[in-house]
Every structure is written in structure tokens, then in C-alpha cells.
Design a protein around this motif. Structure first.
Motif, PDB file in Angstrom:
ATOM      1  N   TRP A 530       0.707  -1.135  -0.062  1.00 10.39           N
ATOM      2  CA  TRP A 530       0.139  -0.107   0.148  1.00 10.39           C
ATOM      3  C   TRP A 530       0.712   1.169   0.076  1.00 10.39           C
ATOM      4  O   TRP A 530       1.817   1.414   0.560  1.00 10.39           O
ATOM      5  N   THR A 562      -3.135   4.014  -3.978  1.00 12.17           N
ATOM      6  CA  THR A 562      -2.040   3.146  -4.209  1.00 12.17           C
ATOM      7  C   THR A 562      -1.802   2.861  -5.544  1.00 12.17           C
ATOM      8  O   THR A 562      -0.610   2.855  -6.262  1.00 12.17           O
ATOM      9  N   TRP A 563      -2.754   3.036  -6.661  1.00 13.79           N
ATOM     10  CA  TRP A 563      -2.759   2.989  -7.901  1.00 13.79           C
ATOM     11  C   TRP A 563      -2.556   4.008  -8.927  1.00 13.79           C
ATOM     12  O   TRP A 563      -2.816   3.999  -9.917  1.00 13.79           O
ATOM     13  N   TYR A 569       2.898   1.123 -14.363  1.00 14.92           N
ATOM     14  CA  TYR A 569       2.358   0.064 -13.647  1.00 14.92           C
ATOM     15  C   TYR A 569       3.174  -1.195 -13.534  1.00 14.92           C
ATOM     16  O   TYR A 569       2.928  -2.183 -12.643  1.00 14.92           O
ATOM     17  N   ALA A 582      -0.073  -8.222  -8.126  1.00 13.44           N
ATOM     18  CA  ALA A 582      -0.920  -7.045  -8.259  1.00 13.44           C
ATOM     19  C   ALA A 582      -2.254  -7.274  -9.048  1.00 13.44           C
ATOM     20  O   ALA A 582      -3.028  -6.391  -8.300  1.00 13.44           O
ATOM     21  N   LEU A 586      -5.778  -5.866  -6.953  1.00 16.04           N
ATOM     22  CA  LEU A 586      -6.577  -5.028  -7.479  1.00 16.04           C
ATOM     23  C   LEU A 586      -7.947  -5.746  -7.866  1.00 16.04           C
ATOM     24  O   LEU A 586      -9.148  -5.056  -7.527  1.00 16.04           O
ATOM     25  N   SER A 624      -9.145   7.491  -8.502  1.00 18.57           N
ATOM     26  CA  SER A 624      -8.983   6.064  -8.807  1.00 18.57           C
ATOM     27  C   SER A 624      -9.956   5.584 -10.015  1.00 18.57           C
ATOM     28  O   SER A 624     -10.167   4.551 -10.355  1.00 18.57           O
ATOM     29  N   THR A 627      -8.594   2.800 -12.548  1.00 17.96           N
ATOM     30  CA  THR A 627      -8.334   1.287 -12.178  1.00 17.96           C
ATOM     31  C   THR A 627      -8.815   0.144 -12.951  1.00 17.96           C
ATOM     32  O   THR A 627      -7.946  -0.889 -12.919  1.00 17.96           O
ATOM     33  N   ILE A 630      -6.320  -0.758 -15.711  1.00 18.22           N
ATOM     34  CA  ILE A 630      -4.932  -1.239 -15.100  1.00 18.22           C
ATOM     35  C   ILE A 630      -4.674  -2.600 -15.238  1.00 18.22           C
ATOM     36  O   ILE A 630      -3.679  -2.943 -15.841  1.00 18.22           O
TER      37      ILE A 630
END
Length: 764
Positions: A530, A562-563, A569, A582, A586, A624, A627, A630
Motif C-alpha cells: 500500500w 495506491t494505484w 504499472y 498485483a 486490485l 481512482s 483502475t 490497469i
């Protein structure tokens, strides 16, 4: 440069025949022209709206944004509020930290002649209301007056139908609280029986530190019998003799002079044909909305899509006159600026008032860059004008000045994306120097939100020395949003985007320097994977939880932020133990967020709620919103398709005044996001690498056709066609572009804007 307002071909109203007890059916058929404004649902989310959120009688980015006001006190919870049944006036300016020129038609009797300056509000009913882009009509029940509103870009046009045999008047409420600021020093001067000029001052706010004077010119189709001034309120009442025909009133505004207000009126509205202006406004909106055509799915989803697109094309406001004059408040003294003119004597671009570009890397960069490059270029040129005047590229200017709204240097990815896409081609060295200034001492990065008088709150000196901004800032509190971990993550991403421009311009030393800084995000990743704030000594924040909201992170918690590593990435995943770990992390966050429908409640204010603040992914605010895509960068495009479709349905699928954007719709950012998710194209890093890449998601329509702008791109159209597309089919088995299969569900900007067909074959 051509103005973004383009000529539009005739559009016809499409008739929908859907019986109430039948299931929704597909409504857009091939080979039919559509009135896209008829699909827009303007009252979406208006139970939660704020001063600049709602527009009705407005053109795209109009200087005038004429609409009724139900609440007038404060920037939040003000303007048009659907559940408030009282009209408190019709004001002409609903901008980022700007308000002005509120009027109200009334009828007079013995009961209210002496009290009308203080007691003039009226009830109304949605049953007697019509709202479409460019037009708003309602009845004031107290007076039985039918009010109709429309506008050009700089002129509000009113039509009032009074009941017969009544004493008619129009109140100019020029000295009042109005949205984000007070209106003061209001003045109205009569030129003749049908013409007036005036001015009002929008007083300073916490965010806009300088006063802004608004000039206006009024013309009427009927003679004013008496102009009455109330000494106590300072407001004015125009009295008319028994009007037998509807009263028409034009109100043109300018931020520079009475003369320019008159010029704006004369240029844009020389006639008195109200219906023609309504139609012109509809045509104007249709010319932009029609650049993206969708087919398939339901009427409801078409209406929601064009409402989202409508939001993406409003909110930010023109502040320059038709001759290119504009208010320049960037210096010690106010002055009137002048935009450059083309060979015909017209301004090469408009100048803008704008909320922050914070989050634009995942919204406007992509949508405007693909379908509206002309608008994109205009905004970029306007932001460069601020640099020429005040020495800094802004992140959210208001009243011709900097506001230092939000944090960082979000204009950097905005400009870099435009350059990488070929929208900006000239003076790149000068643009680079302007952007670079913001990333160094003396630049805008140093200033935390609304930090007008110092440059300490942003903690840039610590970032440059230690590789992170400490939390709390040991030097004290100077602005808003001084959350050190959030600042660190934002700076690192923006440094990376500047490095990409340095690479393009062969600035090797700068490239290496800013690439090194872009790795600073790694200083905050703890052993549990984190992001965690550090204090000035480099010690981890005590009693840390990734679900603590705004404790080191800007409008978010640690789980969401965190992202916030849009540029690396793969590097982030490696630090987490690998892509598999990861992805699992997520994916778990999405499963947990789904329990709360992926948002912190249905409004920005609810983010502080004890339960909502703990949500691990929030699609109601910007930090975010990238996300879902990602997963594509981590080798799992199937999860991008699955979760993006889920989010689209839960967050951006409704159509009611009670919900719609579930949080912070900052002048079109969330509307733009919704459009992108629904057409299945996204750019995780904001489209800032050498040949910007799009990640492919899961479009909700059977066919999407994007009209490519011929002044910028070689292709004519980009089509996205879906096979076996159903609500239960979110996964894409195969993607083919122009008969060539696509690897990893990504495609370059250069390929897309050359035009062609992207075929997506969904899982059966």
C-alpha cells in the motif's frame, strides 16, 4: 486555427414509439438523422448539483449560461436544484467561481408593490417545465408568468408571457449573494426606453482572490415606463405598461467594458426571432453531439450517453468578447488583454474560465483528443495566454486569474497529450519551457490548493530533496489539499509526462532528470503493498490504514491512491511481488468496492461518511477512475473488460435527478469518463507517450461511429463494431482493426485517427 463552432447540417427529430408496458428496445437505426438534443436529459443528478454543474439555456462553453436558480447561497448545493420548488431568479453566469446578473419577471399589485425588492421568489412545478440543451421554460406560479430562456454564446435571450390585465415588471437583483460569491456595486443606467447598460462586481472568494467586474447591455422589444431603484437593496425594477405581447429581453455580458457588451449583442443577436435562436442553439449542440453516433442498446442508454457527452462539452466558460478582448487579472493591476487575431480580424481562439484539469488525463485528454481536437487546441492556446500574461500555465483559472485550485501541474499531461497526438505542432520548445517552469521552484507545483500568497504548501522542496512530500508538512498549513503522499504520487506522474516531451525534443539531460523524479512514487510503497505517507524524518505514518480518507491522500484513501502510478504499472507490480500478485490485489479491491456500487455514496459530500470513506475503489471522484483499465496493463484485459462493464452499468447507467455521477462531476470530467467507458477506449497514462496507446474495454453499444476532424486527422471516421454484444457478454474474444488482429487489446492513436473499423467479437 478554426473556431470549434462548425456548420451543422439539418437534423430531424426522431420519434420514439415505445409503449410503457413494453421492454426497452433499440432506438437508433441506421440511415436516420437524429436530434441528439432530444436525447439529452439535463436534469440528471440535479438533486446533487453545484453552481457550475447545470446548464440549460446555454451554448457549448458559453460565456452566458442562463438558467433558473433554486438555491443561491454557496458554490455547493446551489444553482438549479431539482427538489427545491422555488425560483429565486434567472442568472446569466454559472461558472467556476463566477456568478452574475440575476433577473426575475414579476407582476405587481397592492400586496407586493412595497415589498417586491425583498419578497419576489416564486414556486414552480416540473409539470410545467421544459428543459433541453439551449432552452428552458417554466411557469412562475406566484405570478402566472410563462418564462422562456435561450441564448447565443454571449447573449441571454428571455421571453416572458405575462397574464392579461396585470402590472408587469422585471426585477434586476444585482446586489445579492449569488452562488460562489456576492454580487455587489450593481448599477443599471437607462439609455432610452428600450436600452440599458449596467455592471456588477463578483466579489472575491476563497478560491478566486480578486474581484471581477461584469458589464452588461440590455435591449427590449417594449418600452420601459419607469426604472425604479430601491435605495435599501440597491436593486432595480423595470415597469411596463400593460403588455399585450410577450416581452423579449436580450442581455449581453462582457468582462471588459460596456462597449464590448454592446458589440457582443450586436454581433451575435441583431434580430428578435426567439424561435430562431432556440433552433440555432439546438443546431449548435447537435453539431458537436453528432460527432459520436451510437447504435444498439436501449433508448435509456442512448439518452444517458448523450447526456454524458453533453456534460463533457459544457461547464468551462468563455470569458473573451467577440473582438478578442478579455479580462487579465494575473498582474498587480487589472488590464484588458487582447487575443491574437487572424487575417480577417477575428480572434484565433477563445479565452476560458476553467475548473482544474485535475483528472483530465483520464477524461478530457482522451475524449477531446479523439473527437474534439479543435476544442482541445483552443483550451491549450487559452492556457498559454495565461502563461504569457502571468508567467505560469494555470491548473484552473477564474476571472482572468490563477485560483491554484487542487494540486500539482495537471496542465502538463494535458499539453503533452495534445502534442503527442499532433494537435499542437508549433512552438513546442516554448511550450516545453512553460511547462517545465511549473515543475521547478517558483512554479505551480509548489502551491497547494488555493495557496495564493505563499508557495510552501505543495512541499516541492522536500520532494526534490527527499523524493517524497512529507505528511504533515512540517512548515505548517498554507493551502488546501496538503496531503503529502497524494502530492508525491501526482508529481511523479506529471514528471514522467514532462520527460516524454523532453525526449521528443531531444532534451536528454532533462529527460533523465524528470524520469528519475518519476520513480519517487516507490518511496511510499510499504511492505504490504500500500502507499503510505511518511513524515519529515522518513518514518511511516503511525496507526496507518489504507482506508483512512484524506489522511495523506487527496480526496481519496490509501487503497484508492495506491494505484495512482499511471506511468509505471509494470514497475509498481514488480514492487508488489509481480503482476499476478498485483492483479489479485486490485481484483479483490474491485470485489469489495462492488458491494458499495463502486462509489462513496451518491454525492461528493458523502465521501466522508464512515462507511463510504473506506471504499477501496471510488468512481465518484478522480483519483481512482483509471483502475479498471490497469488490468490491461498487467496482462489481464479480460478483467478490464469485466470490471469496466460493471462500473459502467452501476455508476453511469442511471437516468434520474437523484443520481448520475455519484460524486464530483468537475465540469465534464465524469461525463467524459462515462463516454469513454461506454465506447470502450481509454488511456491509462493520459495519452502522453510517444505514440499514445488506447486500452480497449467493453463497449455497451453495437456500433459506435466517431467523426474524425479533417483539420487534424487523415481518417474520415472511426467505427467500433460489436458482434454478439449483450449485457451478459462483457468479455472480448478477439479484436480486429482494418482486417488485422490486435495483440493485447491495445491500439495506437496514429492507427485510430487514420480511420477504419475496429471489430470486437464478444464471448458467446
Amino acid at each position: 486555427m478554426k473556431n470549434y463552432i462548425v456548420a451543422v447540417t439539418t437534423v430531424l427529430l426522431m420519434f420514439f414509439s415505445c409503449e410503457k408496458n413494453k421492454k426497452e428496445t433499440s432506438v437508433i437505426k441506421e440511415n436516420k438523422l437524429v436530434d441528439y438534443t432530444s436525447l439529452v436529459y439535463p436534469t440528471l443528478d440535479t438533486e446533487n448539483s453545484r453552481w457550475f454543474f447545470f446548464s440549460s439555456a446555454s451554448r457549448p462553453f458559453g460565456m452566458v449560461n442562463l438558467s433558473p436558480d433554486n438555491e443561491i447561497d454557496g458554490a455547493w448545493g446551489s444553482g438549479y436544484r431539482y427538489k427545491t420548488d422555488t425560483i429565486k431568479g434567472f442568472s446569466h453566469i454559472h461558472g467556476w467561481q463566477i456568478s452574475g446578473v440575476s433577473v426575475m419577471p414579476v407582476t405587481l399589485s397592492d400586496a407586493n408593490t412595497d415589498s417586491v425588492f425583498k419578497d419576489f421568489y416564486s414556486k414552480f412545478s416540473h409539470d410545467n417545465e421544459v428543459v433541453t440543451p439551449g432552452y428552458h421554460s417554466l411557469e412562475l406560479e406566484r405570478y402566472h408568468i410563462k418564462t422562456e430562456l435561450t441564448s447565443t454564446t454571449r447573449v441571454g435571450f428571455h421571453k416572458y408571457t405575462f397574464p392579461e390585465n396585470t402590472k408587469n415588471a422585471v426585477l434586476f437583483n444585482l446586489n445579492t449573494v449569488l452562488g460562489p460569491s456576492d454580487n455587489a456595486q450593481g448599477k443599471l443606467r437607462q439609455i432610452n426606453k428600450k436600452e440599458f447598460v449596467g455592471s456588477v462586481v463578483a466579489t472575491p472568494t476563497h478560491r478566486r482572490p480578486k474581484a471581477l467586474k461584469i458589464f452588461f447591455k440590455i435591449e427590449l422589444n417594449a418600452s420601459v415606463n419607469t426604472l425604479q431603484k430601491d435605495e435599501e437593496t440597491g436593486n432595480y425594477l423595470m415597469h411596463f405598461n400593460n403588455l399585450k405581447e410577450p416581452l423579449l429581453m436580450k442581455v449581453a455580458i462582457s468582462y471588459t467594458s460596456e462597449e464590448n457588451a454592446q458589440l457582443n449583442l450586436k454581433t451575435e443577436l441583431p434580430h428578435w426571432d426567439f424561435e430562431t435562436v432556440v433552433q440555432d442553439s439546438k443546431d449548435h449542440w447537435n453539431s458537436l453531439l453528432s460527432r459520436i453516433k451510437v447504435e444498439g442498446n436501449t433508448e435509456k442508454q442512448h439518452r444517458r450517453f448523450y447526456t454524458d457527452l453533453w456534460h463533457a462539452l459544457q461547464g468551462r466558460r468563455i470569458i473573451s468578447d467577440v473582438n478578442g478582448a478579455y479580462p487579465d487579472n494575473t498582474g498587480a493591476e487589472f488590464k484588458i488583454g487582447q487575443l491574437p487575431l487572424d487575417a480577417s480580424g477575428k480572434p484565433k481562439f477563445n479565452h476560458y474560465n476553467s475548473d482544474a484539469l485535475w483528472g483530465a488525463q483520464w477524461t478530457l485528454n482522451t475524449l477531446w483528443g479523439l473527437a474534439y481536437p479543435d476544442i482541445y487546441e483552443e483550451f491549450a492556446m487559452s492556457f498559454l495566454q495565461y502563461y504569457k500574461d502571468g508567467g505560469l500555465v494555470p491548473r484552473g483559472p477564474s476571472g482572468g486569474n490563477y485560483t491554484y485550485v487542487m494540486t500539482g501541474a495537471p496542465a502538463t499531461p494535458f499539453f503533452v497529450s495534445a502534442i503527442q497526438k499532433g494537435i499542437l505542432k508549433e512552438n513546442l520548445e516554448d511550450i516545453y519551457d512553460a511547462l517545465k517552469k511549473n515543475h521547478l521552484e517558483g512554479g505551480i507545483m509548489e502551491k497547494a490548493g488555493y495557496e495564493h500568497k505563499t508557495n510552501i504548501g505543495g512541499g516541492l522542496d522536500f520532494y526534490m530533496e527527499k523524493g517524497f512530500v512529507p505528511h504533515p508538512n512540517p512548515k505548517g498549513k498554507f493551502g488546501g489539499h496538503q496531503d503529502g503522499a497524494g502530492l508525491t504520487l501526482e508529481y511523479a506522474y506529471q514528471d514522467w509526462t514532462l520527460a516524454q516531451l523532453a525526449l521528443k525534443l531531444n532534451k536528454t539531460e532533462d529527460y533523465n532528470y524528470f524520469m528519475k523524479r518519476s520513480k519517487n512514487y516507490a518511496t511510499l510503497l510499504n511492505e504490504e503493498g500500500w502507499m503510505q505517507p511518511k513524515n519529515i524524518k522518513g518514518q511511516w505514518q503511525k496507526e496507518y490504514s489504507p482506508y483512512n480518507y484524506e489522511e495523506g491522500f487527496i480526496e481519496s484513501n490509501g487503497a484508492q491512491s495506491t494505484w495512482f502510478v499511471p506511468h509505471d504499472y509494470e514497475g509498481l507490480a514488480e514492487l508488489m511481488g509481480g503482476k499476478k500478485e498485483a492483479v489479485e490485489k486490485l481484483n479483490t479491491q474491485f470485489k469489495e468496492a462492488e458491494q458499495l456500487n463502486f462509489t462513496s455514496g451518491t454525492s461528493h459530500a458523502s465521501e466522508l461518511h464512515p462507511e463510504y470513506r473506506k471504499i477501496p475503489i471510488n468512481y465518484g471522484n478522480q483519483p481512482s477512475i483509471q483502475t479498471a483499465f490497469i488490468f490491461n496493463k498487467l496482462g489481464r484485459p479480460d478483467l478490464t473488460q469485466y470490471w469496466s462493464r460493471k462500473v459502467t452499468s452501476k455508476v453511469f447507467g442511471g437516468l434520474s435527478p437523484s443520481t448520475g455521477y455519484n460524486g464530483d462531476e468537475d465540469q465534464g470530467l465524469m461525463g467524459s469518463l462515462a463516454v469513454l467507458m461506454k465506447i470502450g477506449l481509454f488511456q491509462v497514462n493520459g495519452g502522453t507517450e510517444g505514440n499514445p496507446e488506447y486500452q480497449i474495454g467493453s463497449p455497451i453499444f453495437d456500433k459506435v461511429t466517431i467523426q474524425l476532424h479533417s483539420d487534424y486527422y487523415t481518417g474520415e471516421t472511426l467505427q467500433i463494431k460489436m458482434t454478439n454484444n449483450r449485457a451478459s457478454n462483457s468479455g472480448v474474444n478477439k479484436a480486429i482493426f482494418n482486417n488485422k488482429e490486435i495483440e493485447m487489446f491495445t491500439i495506437s492513436h496514429k492507427e485510430l485517427v487514420n480511420g477504419g473499423v475496429l471489430e470486437l467479437f464478444m464471448e458467446k
